[in-house]
Design an enzyme around this catalytic site. Structure first.
Site, mmCIF file in Angstrom:
data_model
loop_
_atom_site.group_PDB
_atom_site.id
_atom_site.type_symbol
_atom_site.label_atom_id
_atom_site.label_comp_id
_atom_site.label_asym_id
_atom_site.label_seq_id
_atom_site.Cartn_x
_atom_site.Cartn_y
_atom_site.Cartn_z
ATOM 1 C CE1 TYR A 1 7.128 24.371 -26.199
ATOM 2 C CE2 TYR A 1 6.845 24.387 -23.808
ATOM 3 C CZ TYR A 1 6.318 24.551 -25.081
ATOM 4 O OH TYR A 1 5.006 24.902 -25.238
ATOM 5 C CG PHE B 1 -2.412 52.682 -28.004
ATOM 6 C CD1 PHE B 1 -1.899 53.692 -28.801
ATOM 7 C CD2 PHE B 1 -2.206 51.367 -28.397
ATOM 8 C CE1 PHE B 1 -1.207 53.397 -29.970
ATOM 9 C CE2 PHE B 1 -1.515 51.068 -29.563
ATOM 10 C CZ PHE B 1 -1.008 52.080 -30.358
ATOM 11 C CB THR B 2 -5.608 51.532 -31.548
ATOM 12 O OG1 THR B 2 -4.214 51.247 -31.546
ATOM 13 C CG2 THR B 2 -5.843 52.888 -32.198
ATOM 14 C CG ASP C 1 0.920 51.078 -22.789
ATOM 15 O OD1 ASP C 1 2.110 50.754 -22.989
ATOM 16 O OD2 ASP C 1 0.088 51.180 -23.706
ATOM 17 C CE LYS D 1 5.255 50.405 -30.116
ATOM 18 N NZ LYS D 1 4.454 49.197 -30.191
ATOM 19 N NE ARG E 1 -2.284 56.222 -35.125
ATOM 20 C CZ ARG E 1 -2.441 54.997 -34.618
ATOM 21 N NH1 ARG E 1 -1.784 54.633 -33.539
ATOM 22 N NH2 ARG E 1 -3.270 54.138 -35.153
ATOM 23 C CG PHE F 1 -5.601 51.906 -37.531
ATOM 24 C CD1 PHE F 1 -6.470 51.808 -36.468
ATOM 25 C CD2 PHE F 1 -4.366 51.303 -37.443
ATOM 26 C CE1 PHE F 1 -6.106 51.120 -35.317
ATOM 27 C CE2 PHE F 1 -3.992 50.617 -36.302
ATOM 28 C CZ PHE F 1 -4.875 50.516 -35.234
HETATM 29 C C1 P70 Z 1 2.935 52.182 -32.790
HETATM 30 C C2 P70 Z 1 2.825 50.781 -32.243
HETATM 31 C C3 P70 Z 1 1.980 49.943 -30.149
HETATM 32 C C4 P70 Z 1 1.542 50.168 -28.777
HETATM 33 C C5 P70 Z 1 1.680 51.438 -28.166
HETATM 34 C C6 P70 Z 1 1.215 51.626 -26.864
HETATM 35 C C7 P70 Z 1 1.327 52.945 -26.186
HETATM 36 C C8 P70 Z 1 0.520 49.382 -26.759
HETATM 37 C C9 P70 Z 1 0.950 49.140 -28.057
HETATM 38 C C10 P70 Z 1 0.740 47.759 -28.640
HETATM 39 C C11 P70 Z 1 2.206 49.797 -33.206
HETATM 40 C C12 P70 Z 1 0.798 50.127 -33.539
HETATM 41 C C13 P70 Z 1 -0.230 49.493 -32.862
HETATM 42 C C14 P70 Z 1 -1.534 49.831 -33.151
HETATM 43 C C15 P70 Z 1 -1.787 50.818 -34.071
HETATM 44 C C16 P70 Z 1 -0.765 51.413 -34.770
HETATM 45 C C17 P70 Z 1 0.521 51.069 -34.494
HETATM 46 N N1 P70 Z 1 2.195 50.875 -30.960
HETATM 47 N N2 P70 Z 1 0.647 50.599 -26.206
HETATM 48 O O1 P70 Z 1 3.313 52.299 -33.963
HETATM 49 O O2 P70 Z 1 1.934 47.110 -28.738
HETATM 50 O O3 P70 Z 1 2.224 46.779 -31.209
HETATM 51 O O4 P70 Z 1 3.620 45.532 -29.550
HETATM 52 O O5 P70 Z 1 1.243 44.974 -29.823
HETATM 53 O O6 P70 Z 1 2.241 52.458 -28.818
HETATM 54 O O7 P70 Z 1 2.699 53.146 -32.071
HETATM 55 P P1 P70 Z 1 2.269 46.035 -29.891
#
Ligand code: P70
Length: 458
Positions: free
Chosen positions: A54, A106-107, A197, A240, A364, A431
């Site tokens: 743990y 970023f989303t 990031d 990634k 996107r 999305f």
């Molecule tokens: C993608 C994934 C994640 C991502 C990223 C960057 C530049 C943070 C994150 C979050 C998954 C994804 C996420 C949201 C919408 C669509 C797809 N990107 N910063 O496919 O990380 O997913 O580990 O929480 O690209 O690009 P996590």
């Protein structure tokens, strides 16, 4: 492999959203490069070395060493994935009414900034919003925009600048080290932090090695280290670059931030020595980090993406240029110029590519951009893209050929493609789960019957 009839039915049931398809119904999966890469023999061996205590797992210390050595950050906290780290860091650093400038949104990052009371401000260079601009470092910040924001709202209202390597929503575009150094200088002057990031930092470093003067003889590992050293902390989706199926972390050089993060992580993720991760996953990540910054690996990885991009360019398909490092981004606005943005061209195009060949891509564009918090209107981004994202160490060049052929077929029949309307819209990150319907044929564009659909042409 599936038949076209099967795919039509599967997609209709999925509300024309590729996120809602079953993976069994997908032939080549280009939805994302997140958690979909193949782990190496060494990473798999690492899983067998999982220490599932743990607290204080051996694998945590290995992960910490790997991050300190390759990414320079002092303190680390594992999280279940990138957004777990974004959540915690946003809660700590942002207060109601703050502004968060960044090199494009970023989303998930933007949502966590908003949920913490902040407002994201895009300060990326204008070239990033132009799919045809050949500027090599579209991830650069426009320093005038950043400086203007500092003067307008005051440095005390800006807890940090958000810098992504590479910039996903711009089409996988890198930031230059020259620009990052200039941002460091400006932020130092005003006592503002830089939060990195670092989801695809190795790919960004490779582009610096290829194109930035003075870095041609540096290794990707050296460039990665230099990028990280210029920033104060980071959030990482390790799914990634670092090639694990799940995992991420938050890193900082600030002992106060670390202290607060250690307090919060136990509320939302788990104890600070595992966050959201199993011991075995931390081990695979510690190993994946080392593999991700090898020159040969990254050259092959980005080389494969470029292979696909160059093929599509030869076919005359409109894609974002320069070609991105983690995927090829099709310019859906240009591809489907007869569909207005309110009828979701990128969503429609991703659907059509899936129906044609079983290749699953991701929207996107306007769906991803969500709604304006104040007015409730759709945000209409300049970039309306379909991302063909390439997982690492998974597909062969022959798969790339199949993908390109499919996109070309859809392109030939593009005039017959219809737009969509949204029939279900979730509140957050719409999305992922939104549902669509094809719109009825109303405009002249759709009465173009002399171009047979692919199935009819066979
Ligand atoms: C993608 C994934 C994640 C991502 C990223 C960057 C530049 C943070 C994150 C979050 C998954 C994804 C996420 C949201 C919408 C669509 C797809 N990107 N910063 O496919 O990380 O997913 O580990 O929480 O690209 O690009 P996590």
């Amino acid at each position: 492999m599936t038949t076209e009839a099967h795919r039509r039915k599967a997609l209709e049931e999925a509300g024309y959203n590729t996120f809602l398809l079953r993976s069994e119904d997908v032939y080549i999966d280009l939805l994302t490069d997140s958690g979909t890469s193949a782990m190496s023999d060494r990473q798999w061996a690492g899983l067998m070395m999982g220490d599932e205590s743990y607290a204080g797992s051996r694998n945590y210390y290995h992960l910490k060493e790997s991050i300190q050595k390759h990414y320079s950050y002092k303190y680390i906290i594992p999280t279940h994935q990138g957004r777990g780290a974004e959540h915690i860091l946003s809660q700590i650093l942002i207060t109601e009414g703050d502004y968060l400038p960044g090199n494009m949104y970023f989303t998930t990052t933007k949502l966590h900034q908003e949920l913490a009371g902040g407002k994201f401000v895009d300060v990326i260079v204008d070239e990033a919003h132009d799919p045809e601009s050949l500027y090599k470092f579209k991830g650069d910040v426009n320093l005038n925009k950043l400086e203007a924001l500092i003067h307008k709202v005051g440095a005390h209202k800006i807890p940090y600048v958000s810098i992504a390597t590479t910039v996903n929503m711009a089409g996988g575009q890198p930031i230059s080290l020259g620009n990052l150094k200039a941002i460091r200088k400006l932020t130092d002057k005003h006592g503002i932090k830089i939060i990195h990031d670092m989801t695809r930092v190795a790919e960004n470093a490779y582009m610096i090695q290829q194109y930035e003067v003075g870095y041609e003889d540096k290794t990707v590992a050296q460039i990665v280290y230099e990028i990280c050293s210029l920033t104060d902390g980071a959030t990482m989706s390790a799914k990634k670059d670092a090639m694990v199926n799940i995992g991420g972390f938050l890193a900082t050089n600030d002992p106060d931030v670390y202290d607060k993060a250690r307090n919060l992580v136990v509320v939302y993720e788990g104890l600070h020595t595992y966050g959201g991760m199993a011991g075995r996953d931390m081990e695979a990540l510690a190993i994946g980090i080392k593999e991700s910054i090898q020159d040969d690996h990254i050259r092959a990885r980005v080389g494969q993406v470029f292979y696909l991009g160059e093929k599509l360019l030869e076919m005359g398909i409109p894609i974002v240029q320069p070609i991105g490092t983690h995927g090829v981004f099709i310019d859906a606005k240009k591809f489907l110029s007869h569909i207005s943005q309110e009828n979701f061209p990128a969503q429609s195009l991703a659907a059509e590519i899936y129906i044609d060949s079983g290749v699953r891509a991701m929207e996107r564009g306007v769906v991803s951009a969500g709604r304006n918090k104040e007015t409730g209107e759709h945000n209409y981004p300049k970039l309306e893209l379909v991302r063909l994202t390439i997982p690492r160490r998974v597909y062969t060049q022959a798969h790339m050929d199949v993908i390109a052929d499919s996109v070309q077929r859809v392109y030939k029949n593009r005039k017959s493609i219809q737009g969509m309307k949204m029939i279900y819209e979730p509140e957050y990150l719409r999305f992922f789960q939104a549902r669509f319907e094809k719109i009825k044929v109303t405009s002249d564009h759709y009465s173009n019957t002399d171009i047979p659909r692919y199935s009819e042409a066979q």
